[in-house]
Design an enzyme around this catalytic site. Structure first.
Site, mmCIF file in Angstrom:
data_model
loop_
_atom_site.group_PDB
_atom_site.id
_atom_site.type_symbol
_atom_site.label_atom_id
_atom_site.label_comp_id
_atom_site.label_asym_id
_atom_site.label_seq_id
_atom_site.Cartn_x
_atom_site.Cartn_y
_atom_site.Cartn_z
ATOM 1 N N ASP A 46 -23.573 14.160 35.458
ATOM 2 C CA ASP A 46 -24.342 14.996 36.373
ATOM 3 C C ASP A 46 -25.752 14.411 36.492
ATOM 4 O O ASP A 46 -26.324 13.977 35.492
ATOM 5 C CB ASP A 46 -24.409 16.424 35.831
ATOM 6 C CG ASP A 46 -24.911 17.420 36.865
ATOM 7 O OD1 ASP A 46 -26.104 17.319 37.238
ATOM 8 O OD2 ASP A 46 -24.138 18.281 37.290
ATOM 9 N N ILE A 47 -26.303 14.390 37.693
ATOM 10 C CA ILE A 47 -27.637 13.803 37.884
ATOM 11 C C ILE A 47 -28.745 14.709 37.348
ATOM 12 O O ILE A 47 -29.855 14.250 37.136
ATOM 13 C CB ILE A 47 -27.927 13.438 39.363
ATOM 14 C CG1 ILE A 47 -27.853 14.670 40.262
ATOM 15 C CG2 ILE A 47 -27.000 12.342 39.845
ATOM 16 C CD1 ILE A 47 -28.416 14.426 41.656
ATOM 17 N N HIS A 115 -15.517 20.601 41.612
ATOM 18 C CA HIS A 115 -16.047 19.855 40.464
ATOM 19 C C HIS A 115 -16.190 20.756 39.254
ATOM 20 O O HIS A 115 -16.715 21.855 39.337
ATOM 21 C CB HIS A 115 -17.368 19.156 40.798
ATOM 22 C CG HIS A 115 -18.455 20.028 41.308
ATOM 23 N ND1 HIS A 115 -18.475 20.538 42.600
ATOM 24 C CD2 HIS A 115 -19.583 20.496 40.721
ATOM 25 C CE1 HIS A 115 -19.563 21.259 42.778
ATOM 26 N NE2 HIS A 115 -20.259 21.264 41.640
ATOM 27 N N LEU A 116 -15.672 20.269 38.147
ATOM 28 C CA LEU A 116 -15.731 20.950 36.862
ATOM 29 C C LEU A 116 -16.954 20.455 36.107
ATOM 30 O O LEU A 116 -17.125 19.251 35.914
ATOM 31 C CB LEU A 116 -14.473 20.638 36.049
ATOM 32 C CG LEU A 116 -14.468 21.107 34.591
ATOM 33 C CD1 LEU A 116 -14.372 22.632 34.520
ATOM 34 C CD2 LEU A 116 -13.306 20.465 33.835
ATOM 35 N N HIS A 117 -17.804 21.387 35.682
ATOM 36 C CA HIS A 117 -18.935 21.036 34.825
ATOM 37 C C HIS A 117 -18.436 21.020 33.381
ATOM 38 O O HIS A 117 -17.815 21.983 32.928
ATOM 39 C CB HIS A 117 -20.066 22.066 34.960
ATOM 40 C CG HIS A 117 -20.774 22.001 36.269
ATOM 41 N ND1 HIS A 117 -21.870 21.200 36.471
ATOM 42 C CD2 HIS A 117 -20.525 22.625 37.438
ATOM 43 C CE1 HIS A 117 -22.282 21.348 37.719
ATOM 44 N NE2 HIS A 117 -21.473 22.207 38.331
#
Length: 157
Positions: A46-47, A115-117
């Site tokens: 993740d950015i 999207h899965l964190h």
């Protein structure tokens, strides 16, 4: 089995959405290191990390946000979680009890590509991150909660 970054395929993904930032990342059009990419699942950092380890696991093919999913997507969601666990293990994260796997619930997601964190250790998240990725909130749903929700839906709901 996960590919090493050097072995990640550069072939364009099926189901590519040209305006989707995650489709661009998966297809190596951005300067983002892919930690995993196969025909089904891709993973990258993740950015704006909310924890020491914060990865995004996405379908390689464009799939809409979690509100667009149906019961037949349960295996995909489970595969995303398993890929997240593999990436954590490769990153020497061994305490999977201090990990958060989840999705932002629309309209609280900034990218419509599913999207899965994957956040670890969850206990090291700061105050704002704890709020943003808060359990039992209107804006964040765990992978287990999503699977339960999808399993309770009919095949064509």
């Amino acid at each position: 089995m996960a590919d090493s970054p050097a072995e990640v395929s550069a072939a364009p993904a099926e189901g590519y959405e040209k305006k989707c930032i995650f489709c661009k990342i998966v297809n190596n059009e951005m300067d983002t290191e892919l930690l995993h990419r196969d025909e089904e699942i891709s993973c990258f950092r993740d950015i704006r990390p909310a924890a020491p380890h914060h990865y995004l696991v996405v379908p390689t093919k464009h799939v809409g946000n979690c509100k667009s999913l149906h019961k037949e997507h349960v295996p995909l969601v489970k595969q995303m979680v398993e890929t997240g666990k593999e990436i954590l293990q490769k990153s020497n994260v061994t305490d999977l009890s201090d990990v958060r796997f989840g999705f932002h619930w629309p309209p609280f997601c900034s990218v419509t590509h599913l999207h899965l964190h994957v956040l670890a250790p969850a206990s090291q998240m700061g105050f704002l991150s704890r709020l943003f990725y808060r359990l039992n909130s209107y804006w964040f749903i765990t992978a287990d909660q999503l699977i339960d929700l999808l399993n309770s839906k009919g095949e064509t709901n």
